[in-house]
Design a protein around this motif. Structure first.
Motif, PDB file in Angstrom:
ATOM      1  N   LYS A  65      12.930   2.620  19.852  1.00  0.00           N
ATOM      2  CA  LYS A  65      13.797   2.910  18.706  1.00  0.00           C
ATOM      3  C   LYS A  65      13.501   4.282  18.138  1.00  0.00           C
ATOM      4  O   LYS A  65      14.422   5.027  17.775  1.00  0.00           O
ATOM      5  CB  LYS A  65      13.648   1.837  17.623  1.00  0.00           C
ATOM      6  N   LEU A  66      12.223   4.652  18.026  1.00  0.00           N
ATOM      7  CA  LEU A  66      11.868   5.959  17.511  1.00  0.00           C
ATOM      8  C   LEU A  66      12.333   7.076  18.450  1.00  0.00           C
ATOM      9  O   LEU A  66      12.808   8.126  18.015  1.00  0.00           O
ATOM     10  CB  LEU A  66      10.363   6.045  17.272  1.00  0.00           C
ATOM     11  N   LYS A  67      12.203   6.849  19.734  1.00  0.00           N
ATOM     12  CA  LYS A  67      12.651   7.818  20.732  1.00  0.00           C
ATOM     13  C   LYS A  67      14.161   8.014  20.661  1.00  0.00           C
ATOM     14  O   LYS A  67      14.650   9.140  20.747  1.00  0.00           O
ATOM     15  CB  LYS A  67      12.244   7.330  22.122  1.00  0.00           C
ATOM     16  N   ASP A  68      14.911   6.928  20.463  1.00  0.00           N
ATOM     17  CA  ASP A  68      16.368   7.017  20.349  1.00  0.00           C
ATOM     18  C   ASP A  68      16.788   7.759  19.091  1.00  0.00           C
ATOM     19  O   ASP A  68      17.808   8.452  19.079  1.00  0.00           O
ATOM     20  CB  ASP A  68      16.999   5.626  20.359  1.00  0.00           C
ATOM     21  N   GLN A  69      16.012   7.643  18.004  1.00  0.00           N
ATOM     22  CA  GLN A  69      16.334   8.344  16.762  1.00  0.00           C
ATOM     23  C   GLN A  69      16.101   9.842  16.901  1.00  0.00           C
ATOM     24  O   GLN A  69      16.848  10.641  16.337  1.00  0.00           O
ATOM     25  CB  GLN A  69      15.494   7.816  15.611  1.00  0.00           C
ATOM     26  N   SER A 111       2.238 -13.155  11.886  1.00  0.00           N
ATOM     27  CA  SER A 111       1.188 -12.157  11.824  1.00  0.00           C
ATOM     28  C   SER A 111       1.853 -10.804  11.635  1.00  0.00           C
ATOM     29  O   SER A 111       2.789 -10.470  12.351  1.00  0.00           O
ATOM     30  CB  SER A 111       0.365 -12.149  13.106  1.00  0.00           C
ATOM     31  N   THR A 112       1.400 -10.037  10.653  1.00  0.00           N
ATOM     32  CA  THR A 112       1.980  -8.736  10.359  1.00  0.00           C
ATOM     33  C   THR A 112       1.092  -7.645  10.935  1.00  0.00           C
ATOM     34  O   THR A 112      -0.132  -7.670  10.763  1.00  0.00           O
ATOM     35  CB  THR A 112       2.126  -8.542   8.839  1.00  0.00           C
ATOM     36  N   PHE A 113       1.719  -6.702  11.616  1.00  0.00           N
ATOM     37  CA  PHE A 113       1.017  -5.588  12.237  1.00  0.00           C
ATOM     38  C   PHE A 113       1.732  -4.294  11.879  1.00  0.00           C
ATOM     39  O   PHE A 113       2.850  -4.317  11.364  1.00  0.00           O
ATOM     40  CB  PHE A 113       0.999  -5.730  13.765  1.00  0.00           C
ATOM     41  N   THR A 114       1.091  -3.162  12.169  1.00  0.00           N
ATOM     42  CA  THR A 114       1.689  -1.858  11.965  1.00  0.00           C
ATOM     43  C   THR A 114       1.498  -1.042  13.223  1.00  0.00           C
ATOM     44  O   THR A 114       0.411  -1.024  13.808  1.00  0.00           O
ATOM     45  CB  THR A 114       1.026  -1.129  10.784  1.00  0.00           C
ATOM     46  N   HIS A 115       2.561  -0.362  13.649  1.00  0.00           N
ATOM     47  CA  HIS A 115       2.511   0.531  14.806  1.00  0.00           C
ATOM     48  C   HIS A 115       3.287   1.782  14.446  1.00  0.00           C
ATOM     49  O   HIS A 115       4.458   1.697  14.068  1.00  0.00           O
ATOM     50  CB  HIS A 115       3.110  -0.145  16.041  1.00  0.00           C
ATOM     51  N   ARG A 116       2.626   2.930  14.504  1.00  0.00           N
ATOM     52  CA  ARG A 116       3.230   4.215  14.146  1.00  0.00           C
ATOM     53  C   ARG A 116       3.826   4.191  12.744  1.00  0.00           C
ATOM     54  O   ARG A 116       4.884   4.757  12.490  1.00  0.00           O
ATOM     55  CB  ARG A 116       4.284   4.624  15.160  1.00  0.00           C
ATOM     56  N   GLY A 117       3.174   3.501  11.844  1.00  0.00           N
ATOM     57  CA  GLY A 117       3.613   3.442  10.458  1.00  0.00           C
ATOM     58  C   GLY A 117       4.759   2.482  10.196  1.00  0.00           C
ATOM     59  O   GLY A 117       5.301   2.451   9.096  1.00  0.00           O
ATOM     60  N   ILE A 118       5.147   1.687  11.180  1.00  0.00           N
ATOM     61  CA  ILE A 118       6.249   0.741  11.041  1.00  0.00           C
ATOM     62  C   ILE A 118       5.686  -0.670  11.099  1.00  0.00           C
ATOM     63  O   ILE A 118       4.993  -1.035  12.046  1.00  0.00           O
ATOM     64  CB  ILE A 118       7.298   0.965  12.143  1.00  0.00           C
ATOM     65  N   ALA A 119       6.004  -1.458  10.083  1.00  0.00           N
ATOM     66  CA  ALA A 119       5.501  -2.832  10.010  1.00  0.00           C
ATOM     67  C   ALA A 119       6.385  -3.760  10.834  1.00  0.00           C
ATOM     68  O   ALA A 119       7.597  -3.590  10.899  1.00  0.00           O
ATOM     69  CB  ALA A 119       5.459  -3.293   8.558  1.00  0.00           C
ATOM     70  N   PHE A 120       5.736  -4.726  11.476  1.00  0.00           N
ATOM     71  CA  PHE A 120       6.471  -5.747  12.214  1.00  0.00           C
ATOM     72  C   PHE A 120       5.707  -7.051  12.162  1.00  0.00           C
ATOM     73  O   PHE A 120       4.502  -7.070  11.941  1.00  0.00           O
ATOM     74  CB  PHE A 120       6.740  -5.313  13.669  1.00  0.00           C
ATOM     75  N   THR A 121       6.428  -8.154  12.328  1.00  0.00           N
ATOM     76  CA  THR A 121       5.804  -9.473  12.341  1.00  0.00           C
ATOM     77  C   THR A 121       6.072 -10.154  13.672  1.00  0.00           C
ATOM     78  O   THR A 121       7.116  -9.961  14.288  1.00  0.00           O
ATOM     79  CB  THR A 121       6.340 -10.375  11.211  1.00  0.00           C
ATOM     80  N   VAL A 122       5.090 -10.929  14.107  1.00  0.00           N
ATOM     81  CA  VAL A 122       5.199 -11.718  15.329  1.00  0.00           C
ATOM     82  C   VAL A 122       4.960 -13.174  14.942  1.00  0.00           C
ATOM     83  O   VAL A 122       3.917 -13.503  14.387  1.00  0.00           O
ATOM     84  CB  VAL A 122       4.167 -11.259  16.384  1.00  0.00           C
ATOM     85  N   THR A 123       5.950 -14.017  15.207  1.00  0.00           N
ATOM     86  CA  THR A 123       5.888 -15.429  14.830  1.00  0.00           C
ATOM     87  C   THR A 123       6.141 -16.296  16.056  1.00  0.00           C
ATOM     88  O   THR A 123       7.090 -16.055  16.797  1.00  0.00           O
ATOM     89  CB  THR A 123       6.972 -15.747  13.767  1.00  0.00           C
TER      90      THR A 123
END
Length: 64
Positions: free
Chosen positions: A56-60, A3-15
């Protein structure tokens, strides 16, 4: 089936890998980050992926 989702403009998949394990794949800055989550609920796996993206965004943003 992933399943593909988006959070804060970043795509991720959960399988779902096993009955109690999900794999999360996050595409961030051309880099693929993989993580495994042990839970039976897909909603919790999705929330864990959102938490990883936030970290990850916070670390960047944080200066080195």
């Amino acid at each position: 089936m992933p399943s593909t989702f988006t959070h804060r403009g970043i795509a991720f998949t959960v399988t779902r890998r096993y009955d109690d394990q999900f794999e999360i794949v996050i595409e961030l800055d051309g880099q693929s980050i993989q993580s495994a989550v042990r839970t039976r609920l897909p909603e919790l796996a999705k929330r864990r992926a959102e938490m990883l993206i936030n970290r990850k965004l916070k670390d960047q943003i944080r200066p080195a």
